[in-house]
Design a protein around this motif. Structure first.
Motif, PDB file in Angstrom:
ATOM      1  N   GLY A 102      31.793  44.520  87.722  1.00 23.78           N
ATOM      2  CA  GLY A 102      30.605  44.733  86.905  1.00 23.78           C
ATOM      3  C   GLY A 102      30.563  43.813  85.696  1.00 23.78           C
ATOM      4  N   ILE A 103      31.691  43.683  85.000  1.00 22.20           N
ATOM      5  CA  ILE A 103      31.736  42.811  83.817  1.00 22.20           C
ATOM      6  C   ILE A 103      31.469  41.359  84.210  1.00 22.20           C
ATOM      7  CG2 ILE A 103      33.260  41.859  82.052  1.00 22.20           C
ATOM      8  CD1 ILE A 103      34.621  44.605  81.923  1.00 22.20           C
ATOM      9  N   VAL A 106      22.461  42.892  77.578  1.00 23.51           N
ATOM     10  CA  VAL A 106      23.684  42.884  78.387  1.00 23.51           C
ATOM     11  C   VAL A 106      24.856  43.418  77.572  1.00 23.51           C
ATOM     12  CG1 VAL A 106      25.381  41.378  79.498  1.00 23.51           C
ATOM     13  CG2 VAL A 106      22.950  41.091  79.993  1.00 23.51           C
ATOM     14  N   THR A 107      24.938  43.040  76.298  1.00 24.26           N
ATOM     15  CA  THR A 107      26.009  43.562  75.439  1.00 24.26           C
ATOM     16  C   THR A 107      25.958  45.081  75.381  1.00 24.26           C
ATOM     17  OG1 THR A 107      25.986  41.570  74.067  1.00 24.26           O
ATOM     18  CG2 THR A 107      26.988  43.530  73.118  1.00 24.26           C
ATOM     19  N   SER A 108      24.767  45.622  75.136  1.00 23.20           N
ATOM     20  CA  SER A 108      24.602  47.073  75.061  1.00 23.20           C
ATOM     21  C   SER A 108      24.932  47.732  76.384  1.00 23.20           C
ATOM     22  CB  SER A 108      23.175  47.398  74.641  1.00 23.20           C
ATOM     23  OG  SER A 108      22.956  48.790  74.605  1.00 23.20           O
ATOM     24  N   HIS A 109      24.455  47.154  77.484  1.00 19.94           N
ATOM     25  CA  HIS A 109      24.688  47.752  78.797  1.00 19.94           C
ATOM     26  C   HIS A 109      26.166  47.726  79.171  1.00 19.94           C
ATOM     27  CE1 HIS A 109      23.551  49.023  82.863  1.00 19.94           C
ATOM     28  NE2 HIS A 109      24.465  48.169  83.298  1.00 19.94           N
ATOM     29  N   LEU A 110      26.834  46.623  78.907  1.00 23.85           N
ATOM     30  CA  LEU A 110      28.260  46.525  79.251  1.00 23.85           C
ATOM     31  C   LEU A 110      29.078  47.578  78.512  1.00 23.85           C
ATOM     32  CD1 LEU A 110      29.049  42.690  79.357  1.00 23.85           C
ATOM     33  CD2 LEU A 110      29.054  44.285  81.268  1.00 23.85           C
ATOM     34  N   THR A 111      28.850  47.732  77.220  1.00 26.95           N
ATOM     35  CA  THR A 111      29.694  48.624  76.427  1.00 26.95           C
ATOM     36  C   THR A 111      29.353  50.092  76.632  1.00 26.95           C
ATOM     37  OG1 THR A 111      28.205  48.303  74.536  1.00 26.95           O
ATOM     38  CG2 THR A 111      30.157  46.915  74.646  1.00 26.95           C
ATOM     39  N   ARG A 112      28.130  50.393  77.115  1.00 25.49           N
ATOM     40  CA  ARG A 112      27.739  51.790  77.288  1.00 25.49           C
ATOM     41  C   ARG A 112      27.793  52.259  78.734  1.00 25.49           C
ATOM     42  NH1 ARG A 112      22.395  51.851  73.338  1.00 25.49           N
ATOM     43  NH2 ARG A 112      23.527  51.713  71.363  1.00 25.49           N
ATOM     44  N   ASN A 113      27.602  51.351  79.691  1.00 23.15           N
ATOM     45  CA  ASN A 113      27.434  51.774  81.075  1.00 23.15           C
ATOM     46  C   ASN A 113      28.449  51.190  82.054  1.00 23.15           C
ATOM     47  OD1 ASN A 113      24.764  53.308  80.878  1.00 23.15           O
ATOM     48  ND2 ASN A 113      24.237  51.357  79.945  1.00 23.15           N
ATOM     49  N   ILE A 114      29.090  50.097  81.704  1.00 21.18           N
ATOM     50  CA  ILE A 114      30.080  49.506  82.606  1.00 21.18           C
ATOM     51  C   ILE A 114      31.489  49.877  82.169  1.00 21.18           C
ATOM     52  CG2 ILE A 114      30.989  47.373  83.578  1.00 21.18           C
ATOM     53  CD1 ILE A 114      28.218  48.069  84.574  1.00 21.18           C
ATOM     54  N   ALA A 115      31.841  49.561  80.942  1.00 23.88           N
ATOM     55  CA  ALA A 115      33.171  49.870  80.439  1.00 23.88           C
ATOM     56  C   ALA A 115      33.131  49.932  78.918  1.00 23.88           C
ATOM     57  CB  ALA A 115      34.172  48.786  80.873  1.00 23.88           C
ATOM     58  N   ALA A 116      33.611  51.035  78.386  1.00 25.14           N
ATOM     59  CA  ALA A 116      33.647  51.205  76.928  1.00 25.14           C
ATOM     60  C   ALA A 116      34.887  50.522  76.359  1.00 25.14           C
ATOM     61  CB  ALA A 116      33.649  52.686  76.566  1.00 25.14           C
ATOM     62  N   SER A 118      29.924  52.236  65.994  1.00 24.30           N
ATOM     63  CA  SER A 118      29.160  52.043  67.221  1.00 24.30           C
ATOM     64  C   SER A 118      28.870  50.572  67.466  1.00 24.30           C
ATOM     65  CB  SER A 118      27.847  52.821  67.137  1.00 24.30           C
ATOM     66  OG  SER A 118      26.983  52.476  68.194  1.00 24.30           O
ATOM     67  N   SER A 119      28.731  50.200  68.760  1.00 22.15           N
ATOM     68  CA  SER A 119      28.321  48.830  69.074  1.00 22.15           C
ATOM     69  C   SER A 119      26.910  48.565  68.595  1.00 22.15           C
ATOM     70  CB  SER A 119      28.412  48.584  70.584  1.00 22.15           C
ATOM     71  OG  SER A 119      27.501  49.421  71.272  1.00 22.15           O
ATOM     72  N   ALA A 120      26.131  49.640  68.342  1.00 25.47           N
ATOM     73  CA  ALA A 120      24.794  49.455  67.778  1.00 25.47           C
ATOM     74  C   ALA A 120      24.862  48.775  66.426  1.00 25.47           C
ATOM     75  CB  ALA A 120      24.085  50.804  67.658  1.00 25.47           C
ATOM     76  N   VAL A 121      25.964  48.976  65.690  1.00 26.56           N
ATOM     77  CA  VAL A 121      26.137  48.288  64.410  1.00 26.56           C
ATOM     78  C   VAL A 121      26.145  46.778  64.640  1.00 26.56           C
ATOM     79  CG1 VAL A 121      27.670  47.925  62.440  1.00 26.56           C
ATOM     80  CG2 VAL A 121      27.380  50.219  63.379  1.00 26.56           C
ATOM     81  N   MET A 161      32.166  38.925  74.391  1.00 25.92           N
ATOM     82  CA  MET A 161      32.081  38.084  75.586  1.00 25.92           C
ATOM     83  C   MET A 161      30.669  37.573  75.851  1.00 25.92           C
ATOM     84  SD  MET A 161      34.723  39.961  78.206  1.00 25.92           S
ATOM     85  CE  MET A 161      36.407  40.314  77.716  1.00 25.92           C
ATOM     86  N   PRO A 162      29.634  38.444  75.854  1.00 23.65           N
ATOM     87  CA  PRO A 162      28.283  37.899  76.059  1.00 23.65           C
ATOM     88  C   PRO A 162      27.883  36.888  74.995  1.00 23.65           C
ATOM     89  CG  PRO A 162      28.284  40.282  76.366  1.00 23.65           C
ATOM     90  CD  PRO A 162      29.617  39.918  75.791  1.00 23.65           C
ATOM     91  N   LEU A 163      28.295  37.105  73.755  1.00 25.20           N
ATOM     92  CA  LEU A 163      27.953  36.159  72.700  1.00 25.20           C
ATOM     93  C   LEU A 163      28.628  34.812  72.938  1.00 25.20           C
ATOM     94  CD1 LEU A 163      26.510  35.527  70.089  1.00 25.20           C
ATOM     95  CD2 LEU A 163      28.422  36.549  68.822  1.00 25.20           C
ATOM     96  N   ALA A 164      29.870  34.839  73.395  1.00 25.19           N
ATOM     97  CA  ALA A 164      30.563  33.585  73.712  1.00 25.19           C
ATOM     98  C   ALA A 164      29.847  32.844  74.840  1.00 25.19           C
ATOM     99  CB  ALA A 164      32.013  33.871  74.095  1.00 25.19           C
ATOM    100  N   VAL A 165      29.412  33.590  75.860  1.00 26.19           N
ATOM    101  CA  VAL A 165      28.669  32.981  76.965  1.00 26.19           C
ATOM    102  C   VAL A 165      27.349  32.393  76.461  1.00 26.19           C
ATOM    103  CG1 VAL A 165      27.450  33.497  79.118  1.00 26.19           C
ATOM    104  CG2 VAL A 165      29.742  34.414  78.736  1.00 26.19           C
ATOM    105  N   TYR A 166      26.672  33.129  75.609  1.00 27.71           N
ATOM    106  CA  TYR A 166      25.401  32.693  75.030  1.00 27.71           C
ATOM    107  C   TYR A 166      25.576  31.366  74.277  1.00 27.71           C
ATOM    108  CZ  TYR A 166      21.377  33.104  71.757  1.00 27.71           C
ATOM    109  OH  TYR A 166      20.251  32.902  70.999  1.00 27.71           O
TER     110      TYR A 166
END
Length: 681
Positions: A305-306, A237-247, A37-40, A254-259
């Motif tokens: 969305g992404i 945003v990481t959680s939302h992208l992977t669960r609600n925009i596109a799995a 899971s991305s939760a990991v 990507m969000p970490l790179a932007v951060y």
């Protein structure tokens, strides 16, 4: 640039590179025990931020020791202990077989024992060497080296999924990283020696230092709150992208790179930051995406969305990081405290999203809370800019708080149940569409549908969604054993749809890692209770459970775990296939559900089948809204040629085309990059 400055810069860059190479490497080693899971990853971020905080605390404490010689001895001893820890970690690996029952504890324990001390020292390098450099060469603390550190981190984050992971096994990755750490330890020891033997540069006199007023408590609080908001933005945003925009697997990078990019821009190119421009974009982003969040049943096109959410996290994090850089201390003695509070804010932000929020809320409000906090901080930071900014951000803060309340109301509509844990926020939704299936219930985790049942007369026992009678698993179960009783294994419970195929005398065993799923399937759906088969359950990771059990002699073993945001690759390795074969009856069938818009898993399964002396065939089935059926792709793997020759099977299955350059996955090697679909279907 002097040789000394080059050495300092090289060591800081190398430490940051090693820091962000070991993060995905360590997380990948944890995924097999925790379901992929991305939760990991988000929970790992909490550990990484916490270890970074401890590293900054170590740097703060070390630089306040009374003499350079004492600092050198302490740091040399710490480096030596870290090298020993790395060597021991190479030789001994932690057993994580029981990790799924306590995932957060497992992650923190494994990371602490595996990379804790080396990670702490790597994290302490940037602030520590900046202080040493300022004391030996004079001048102000070189904050721009913090940007160099983040550049090394960003490079590692880019290279890991694109070059390192596809090219090296985990063993070789660990070995190469260990060599890199040894080099870092040598450089760190050399700098510690040079620092302790160098003549201190002329420092500002005590009178000069006293002329600089200490940083106020209000500004120190902002050193903490601004990075906290940025870290919340990153995690939410990481959680939302992977669960609600596109799995999409690997999307979390990507969000970490932007951060990290915003850190570089804020600390290296601060002169280009214009608050007025960034604040206007921030208003636009928060307003537009806040409105998008309020429309819970609508969705943006995936690409838009992404991009929108990545743009939002860029603007929000740039605002937070640039403002905290503008508030940096003038006193050199406060530099390590500055970094310490930045790291503490990062810990608080990721901790809230990854650990606290699932315990506090049954639904996912993380992104709305992150938006609200960002707007509130914008109000505080821009308060001195005059009444237009005060009015703007007071209104924005109020509207985003109202969004939180509205989300609670909207999520409750047509919702029978909302529950949340480490593995995600589950929601059971009941709808009246289409009318002939009234009512219809659906289990959702974000936008991922884990099963549907229609409760209209005569329809409640019909298998729906990805499990229709013309799907791959439907064909396997219907044609595998004539009228003889069957033993069926199913990895992934969902709502228990496959129990609809159960006949008197059949035995069906479900393997499910999420403890919240089974009560939902038993109480809000009826497939399990209506099944004529005898059903049993195994809790925890399926592969771990299978490894502990005696051979089950399954006629069909369905593996349905590859439609989500992160793929449990440990279920698709040569070692996993060997385990499946142990549990198959002679002539048994493996059925892999590979309906995934972003990954083409079928060629890899075909390679695994060939390596196990079996044959793989693909089955595509169409969607049918009137019967609640979704388009589905299954791969059937078997050595049973009689089964493959059956007319119903031969006419519906297709051979799988190989992918050039695709390597066989093992427990020590896997990479999703070669099978990514760059244009989703």
């Amino acid at each position: 640039m002097s040789a000394s400055r080059f050495l300092y810069g090289t060591t800081i860059f190398l430490s940051a590179f090693l820091l962000f190479v070991v993060e995905p490497m360590a997380a990948k080693e944890l995924l097999p025990a925790l379901g992929g899971s991305s939760a990991v990853w988000i929970t790992c971020l909490v550990f990484f931020q916490l270890a970074l905080l401890l590293g900054y605390l170590y740097a703060h404490w070390l630089t306040h020791q009374p003499s350079a010689r004492t600092q050198r001895l302490i740091h040399l001893a710490a480096l030596a202990c870290a090298v020993v820890a790395v060597v021991l970690t190479l030789r001994f690996r932690m057993n994580l077989n029981n990790g799924a029952s306590h995932p957060v504890t497992t992650i923190f324990t494994a990371l602490t024992l595996g990379i804790g001390l080396p990670f702490l020292l790597l994290g302490s390098t940037s602030p520590l060497l900046q202080i040493w450099m300022a004391r030996t060469e004079g001048g102000n603390v070189p904050y721009r080296l913090f940007a160099l550190s983040n550049a090394g981190s960003l490079l590692a984050l880019i290279l890991y999924p694109t070059l390192i992971e596809p090219s090296l096994t985990l063993h070789h990755q660990r070995t190469a990283w260990s060599i890199g750490f040894a080099l870092f330890a040598i450089l760190g020891a050399l700098l510690a020696y040079r620092f302790s033997t160098a003549n201190p540069a002329a420092q500002p006199t005590q009178t000069t230092i006293e002329a600089i007023p200490p940083t106020s408590l209000q500004i120190r609080v902002l050193w903490f709150l601004l990075p906290m908001a940025a870290a919340m933005q990153l995690s939410a945003v990481t959680s939302h992208l992977t669960r609600n925009i596109a799995a999409i697997p690997l999307l979390w990078t990507m969000p970490l790179a932007v951060y990290l990019l915003t850190f570089i821009l804020a600390f290296e190119f601060s002169s280009f930051y214009r608050r007025g421009i960034v604040v206007r974009f921030l208003v636009l982003m928060l307003a537009s995406l806040g409105y998008a969040l309020s429309r819970i049943d609508a969705s943006l096109p995936i690409g838009i969305g992404i991009l929108f959410f990545l743009a939002e996290v860029f603007v929000a994090c740039l605002f937070c990081h640039a403002e905290v850089h503008a508030l940096r201390p003038a006193r050199p003695s406060e530099a390590t405290l500055f970094y310490l509070l930045i790291a503490a804010g990062g810990v608080a932000g990721t901790f809230f999203v990854a650990i606290a929020s699932p315990l506090l809320f049954v639904a996912d409000y993380d992104l709305a809370i992150a938006f609200f906090l960002t707007a509130l901080l914008a109000l505080i930071v821009t308060w001195s800019d005059g009444w237009p900014q005060r009015l703007l951000w007071s209104t924005g803060t109020g509207l985003l708080f109202a969004l939180l309340l509205m989300l609670h109301i909207v999520l409750a509509r047509q919702t029978l149940l909302e529950v949340r844990n480490f593995y995600g926020a589950l929601r059971v939704k009941q709808t009246d569409m289409p009318a002939q299936t009234l009512p219809t219930r659906m289990l959702l985790n974000g936008t991922i549908r884990h099963g549907t049942q229609m409760f209209a007369p005569g329809l409640s026992r019909i298998p729906t969604s990805y499990y229709a009678e013309d799907s791959g698993i439907g064909l396997a179960l219907t044609n595998c054993c004539a009228d003889a009783p069957r033993r069926i294994g199913i990895v992934g419970l969902g709502v228990g749809t496959l129990a609809a195929y159960g006949r008197p005398g059949d035995q069906i065993r479900f393997y499910e890692i999420n403890p919240l799923v089974r009560p939902i399937a038993e109480n809000l759906f009826t497939y399990l209770r209506d099944s004529a088969a005898q059903t049993t359950f195994a809790d925890g990771d399926a592969r771990t459970s299978l490894a502990r059990e005696a051979p089950q002699h399954f006629n069909v073993l369905a593996v349905d775990a590859f439609t989500g945001d992160a793929i449990p690759l440990h279920l698709l390795t040569t070692q996993a296939m060997q385990l499946y074969r142990i549990h198959l009856a002679p002539g048994g069938i493996l059925a892999f559900h590979v309906s995934n818009q972003y990954l083409d898993l079928a060629p890899e399964i075909a390679q695994l089948a060939a390596a196990s002396n079996m044959e793989a065939r693909s089955v595509d089935s169409p969607d049918d809204d009137s019967r609640g059926e979704y388009r589905a792709t299954w791969v059937l793997v078997t050595a049973n040629q009689q089964f493959l020759a059956l007319p119903n099977i031969a006419s519906r299955t297709e051979p799988i085309s190989p992918v050039p350059g695709l390597h066989l996955w093992t427990d020590d090697y896997s990479s999703l990059l070669p099978i990514l679909r760059w244009a989703h279907r």
